[in-house]
Design a protein around this motif. Structure first.
Motif, PDB file in Angstrom:
ATOM      1  N   ASP A 106       2.264   2.018   9.223  1.00 28.09           N
ATOM      2  CA  ASP A 106       3.066   2.170   8.005  1.00 28.09           C
ATOM      3  C   ASP A 106       2.325   1.796   6.725  1.00 28.09           C
ATOM      4  O   ASP A 106       2.767   2.171   5.631  1.00 28.09           O
ATOM      5  CB  ASP A 106       4.399   1.409   8.111  1.00 28.09           C
ATOM      6  N   SER A 107       1.209   1.074   6.808  1.00 28.01           N
ATOM      7  CA  SER A 107       0.595   0.559   5.579  1.00 28.01           C
ATOM      8  C   SER A 107      -0.881   0.884   5.397  1.00 28.01           C
ATOM      9  O   SER A 107      -1.408   0.673   4.306  1.00 28.01           O
ATOM     10  CB  SER A 107       0.781  -0.959   5.508  1.00 28.01           C
ATOM     11  N   VAL A 108      -1.559   1.343   6.423  1.00 30.59           N
ATOM     12  CA  VAL A 108      -2.992   1.657   6.306  1.00 30.59           C
ATOM     13  C   VAL A 108      -3.250   3.139   6.573  1.00 30.59           C
ATOM     14  O   VAL A 108      -3.856   3.832   5.746  1.00 30.59           O
ATOM     15  CB  VAL A 108      -3.841   0.777   7.245  1.00 30.59           C
ATOM     16  N   ILE A 109      -2.771   3.635   7.708  1.00 28.37           N
ATOM     17  CA  ILE A 109      -3.065   5.020   8.081  1.00 28.37           C
ATOM     18  C   ILE A 109      -2.532   6.032   7.069  1.00 28.37           C
ATOM     19  O   ILE A 109      -3.224   7.013   6.748  1.00 28.37           O
ATOM     20  CB  ILE A 109      -2.567   5.297   9.512  1.00 28.37           C
ATOM     21  N   PRO A 110      -1.326   5.838   6.489  1.00 27.83           N
ATOM     22  CA  PRO A 110      -0.885   6.813   5.480  1.00 27.83           C
ATOM     23  C   PRO A 110      -1.815   6.905   4.275  1.00 27.83           C
ATOM     24  O   PRO A 110      -1.971   7.996   3.696  1.00 27.83           O
ATOM     25  CB  PRO A 110       0.505   6.302   5.072  1.00 27.83           C
ATOM     26  N   VAL A 111      -2.438   5.807   3.911  1.00 26.68           N
ATOM     27  CA  VAL A 111      -3.386   5.816   2.800  1.00 26.68           C
ATOM     28  C   VAL A 111      -4.654   6.570   3.205  1.00 26.68           C
ATOM     29  O   VAL A 111      -5.201   7.359   2.425  1.00 26.68           O
ATOM     30  CB  VAL A 111      -3.708   4.373   2.355  1.00 26.68           C
TER      31      VAL A 111
ATOM     32  N   ASN B 159       0.838  -1.203   0.000  1.00 32.86           N
ATOM     33  CA  ASN B 159       0.000   0.000   0.000  1.00 32.86           C
ATOM     34  C   ASN B 159       0.870   1.250   0.000  1.00 32.86           C
ATOM     35  O   ASN B 159       0.499   2.283  -0.556  1.00 32.86           O
ATOM     36  CB  ASN B 159      -0.882   0.044   1.257  1.00 32.86           C
ATOM     37  N   THR B 160       2.026   1.134   0.690  1.00 30.35           N
ATOM     38  CA  THR B 160       2.910   2.282   0.841  1.00 30.35           C
ATOM     39  C   THR B 160       4.351   1.871   0.537  1.00 30.35           C
ATOM     40  O   THR B 160       4.707   0.695   0.571  1.00 30.35           O
ATOM     41  CB  THR B 160       2.855   2.845   2.272  1.00 30.35           C
ATOM     42  N   ARG B 161       5.164   2.886   0.269  1.00 27.65           N
ATOM     43  CA  ARG B 161       6.604   2.685   0.143  1.00 27.65           C
ATOM     44  C   ARG B 161       7.312   3.853   0.814  1.00 27.65           C
ATOM     45  O   ARG B 161       6.740   4.929   0.977  1.00 27.65           O
ATOM     46  CB  ARG B 161       7.024   2.538  -1.322  1.00 27.65           C
ATOM     47  N   ASN B 162       8.558   3.616   1.178  1.00 26.49           N
ATOM     48  CA  ASN B 162       9.324   4.607   1.918  1.00 26.49           C
ATOM     49  C   ASN B 162       9.953   5.610   0.953  1.00 26.49           C
ATOM     50  O   ASN B 162      10.715   5.232   0.064  1.00 26.49           O
ATOM     51  CB  ASN B 162      10.412   3.911   2.737  1.00 26.49           C
ATOM     52  N   VAL B 163       9.604   6.858   1.129  1.00 27.00           N
ATOM     53  CA  VAL B 163      10.184   7.942   0.338  1.00 27.00           C
ATOM     54  C   VAL B 163      10.739   8.978   1.309  1.00 27.00           C
ATOM     55  O   VAL B 163       9.979   9.602   2.065  1.00 27.00           O
ATOM     56  CB  VAL B 163       9.142   8.586  -0.600  1.00 27.00           C
ATOM     57  N   ASN B 164      12.063   9.096   1.332  1.00 27.06           N
ATOM     58  CA  ASN B 164      12.727  10.069   2.210  1.00 27.06           C
ATOM     59  C   ASN B 164      12.300   9.914   3.667  1.00 27.06           C
ATOM     60  O   ASN B 164      12.046  10.884   4.384  1.00 27.06           O
ATOM     61  CB  ASN B 164      12.455  11.501   1.742  1.00 27.06           C
ATOM     62  N   GLY B 165      12.201   8.620   4.082  1.00 30.91           N
ATOM     63  CA  GLY B 165      11.898   8.346   5.483  1.00 30.91           C
ATOM     64  C   GLY B 165      10.432   8.397   5.851  1.00 30.91           C
ATOM     65  O   GLY B 165      10.097   8.233   7.036  1.00 30.91           O
ATOM     66  N   GLU B 166       9.557   8.600   4.882  1.00 29.81           N
ATOM     67  CA  GLU B 166       8.121   8.629   5.165  1.00 29.81           C
ATOM     68  C   GLU B 166       7.402   7.579   4.330  1.00 29.81           C
ATOM     69  O   GLU B 166       7.783   7.316   3.187  1.00 29.81           O
ATOM     70  CB  GLU B 166       7.537  10.015   4.843  1.00 29.81           C
ATOM     71  N   TRP B 167       6.355   6.995   4.915  1.00 26.61           N
ATOM     72  CA  TRP B 167       5.543   6.017   4.190  1.00 26.61           C
ATOM     73  C   TRP B 167       4.473   6.756   3.398  1.00 26.61           C
ATOM     74  O   TRP B 167       3.631   7.443   3.975  1.00 26.61           O
ATOM     75  CB  TRP B 167       4.898   5.023   5.153  1.00 26.61           C
ATOM     76  N   VAL B 168       4.548   6.632   2.076  1.00 24.98           N
ATOM     77  CA  VAL B 168       3.603   7.325   1.200  1.00 24.98           C
ATOM     78  C   VAL B 168       2.898   6.296   0.326  1.00 24.98           C
ATOM     79  O   VAL B 168       3.428   5.212   0.064  1.00 24.98           O
ATOM     80  CB  VAL B 168       4.325   8.368   0.316  1.00 24.98           C
ATOM     81  N   PRO B 169       1.677   6.599  -0.149  1.00 22.87           N
ATOM     82  CA  PRO B 169       0.950   5.639  -0.984  1.00 22.87           C
ATOM     83  C   PRO B 169       1.751   5.248  -2.227  1.00 22.87           C
ATOM     84  O   PRO B 169       2.256   6.112  -2.954  1.00 22.87           O
ATOM     85  CB  PRO B 169      -0.336   6.384  -1.342  1.00 22.87           C
ATOM     86  N   THR B 170       1.849   3.964  -2.457  1.00 20.07           N
ATOM     87  CA  THR B 170       2.560   3.445  -3.627  1.00 20.07           C
ATOM     88  C   THR B 170       1.787   3.733  -4.903  1.00 20.07           C
ATOM     89  O   THR B 170       2.379   3.902  -5.970  1.00 20.07           O
ATOM     90  CB  THR B 170       2.762   1.928  -3.483  1.00 20.07           C
ATOM     91  N   PHE B 171       0.468   3.780  -4.791  1.00 18.55           N
ATOM     92  CA  PHE B 171      -0.406   3.944  -5.957  1.00 18.55           C
ATOM     93  C   PHE B 171      -1.156   5.269  -5.814  1.00 18.55           C
ATOM     94  O   PHE B 171      -2.331   5.303  -5.430  1.00 18.55           O
ATOM     95  CB  PHE B 171      -1.354   2.750  -6.066  1.00 18.55           C
ATOM     96  N   PRO B 172      -0.496   6.371  -6.125  1.00 18.81           N
ATOM     97  CA  PRO B 172      -1.037   7.693  -5.784  1.00 18.81           C
ATOM     98  C   PRO B 172      -2.267   8.092  -6.565  1.00 18.81           C
ATOM     99  O   PRO B 172      -3.000   8.993  -6.140  1.00 18.81           O
ATOM    100  CB  PRO B 172       0.136   8.637  -6.106  1.00 18.81           C
TER     101      PRO B 172
END
Length: 299
Positions: free
Chosen positions: A173-178, A131-144
């Motif tokens: 890391d995988s639900v709340i960021p989305v 659901n997410t991937r690490n970008v510059n230390g933050e978990w962001v949606p992989t599928f924006p």
């Protein structure tokens, strides 16, 4: 590298729809005895059809982590997102992975930015990781550019659940960021299922989790059903009473499995197992006093 990956993406035709299996990682041999403790070597040995694809000759189950991707009604869809890379997990087989999942997804024709809809059969760590991937230390949606979709009953259950730290970490890391990105939608899934696009239905399959759902595809007379975790392994076709150690409601899980298998037996519906090792897909046929999987190899 891209050509090599592209030629290794298995697929099946369901009418006019092509379903791609996007591999993440084979699960270690210890997974079977932990996950399905009643699927003992003796139980497995009693089903010769499980060998050699779904179990070895010592009765050790083979299980995989993979997703399914397809285009239906103009939507580019991904079903479940596996374990993910670089995630802090209590299960050592899932901890801090480094796989080429996104490269395989892209090789199948689904670069992350192109995905329109991510369907989450349920909210377990091995189904939401990408659901997410690490970008510059933050978990962001992989599928924006995608909507992420799960059942309302599933999200509400976990919202009220007294989580252990490992599960809280997975949500962080995988639900709340989305959710914070405004990309997670929840939907009521009634007993008869709900159509979310032409030829794409969500089917309630509770037990493993309260809001667990399966995904049904239909196209030009073809049909397929993606299991999620209502069925973890083909041994459960022969022994529907064999449940997973992490089933929230084992009785409901067994009842769901029996009802689902009974509805599929003898039909042309392709069963696509979310954790089934290759050949991964097949048709449910009557066998002895239960069922077996008649494999349908990938193209």
């Amino acid at each position: 590298m891209q050509t090599s990956l592209a030629t290794s993406v298995p697929s099946w035709a369901v009418g006019d729809v092509t379903v791609h299996r996007v591999d993440e990682i084979p699960l270690p041999p210890a997974t079977g005895p932990w996950l399905l403790p009643d699927a003992t070597p003796e139980v497995v040995a009693g089903q010769q059809w499980l060998h050699p694809d779904f179990a070895d000759h010592e009765g050790v189950l083979r299980l995989d982590s993979h997703s399914f991707a397809f285009v239906v009604d103009g939507l580019r869809v991904l079903v479940d997102t596996g374990i993910g890379n670089g995630k802090e997990r209590a299960n050592p087989a899932w901890h801090n992975l480094r796989t080429d999942f996104l490269e395989r997804l892209t090789a199948a024709g689904f670069p992350p930015e192109s995905v329109d809809l991510v369907i989450l059969t349920h909210l377990h760590a091995d189904h939401v990781g990408w659901n997410t991937r690490n970008v510059n230390g933050e978990w962001v949606p992989t599928f924006p550019n995608s909507r992420y979709l799960t059942s309302r009953a599933e999200r509400e259950f976990w919202a009220g659940y007294d989580m252990e730290e490992a599960r809280r970490q997975m949500f962080r890391d995988s639900v709340i960021p989305v959710e914070q990105a405004g990309l997670l939608d929840t939907i009521d899934v009634p007993a008869g299922g709900v159509e979310i696009a032409r030829g794409l239905r969500l089917i309630p399959t509770p037990g493993h989790t309260p809001g667990h759902l399966a995904v049904e595809l239909t196209s030009r007379g073809g049909a397929a059903l993606i299991t999620g975790d209502c069925i973890h392994h083909p041994v459960q076709l022969a022994h529907p009473a064999v449940g997973a150690c992490v089933d929230i409601d084992p009785r409901q899980s067994e009842a769901t499995r029996r009802e689902l298998l009974g509805s599929l037996a003898g039909t042309d519906t392709l069963l696509l197992g979310t954790h089934f090792a290759p050949p991964t897909a097949g048709r449910v046929v009557a066998h002895e006093d239960a069922y077996r999987l008649q494999p349908v190899p990938a193209a």
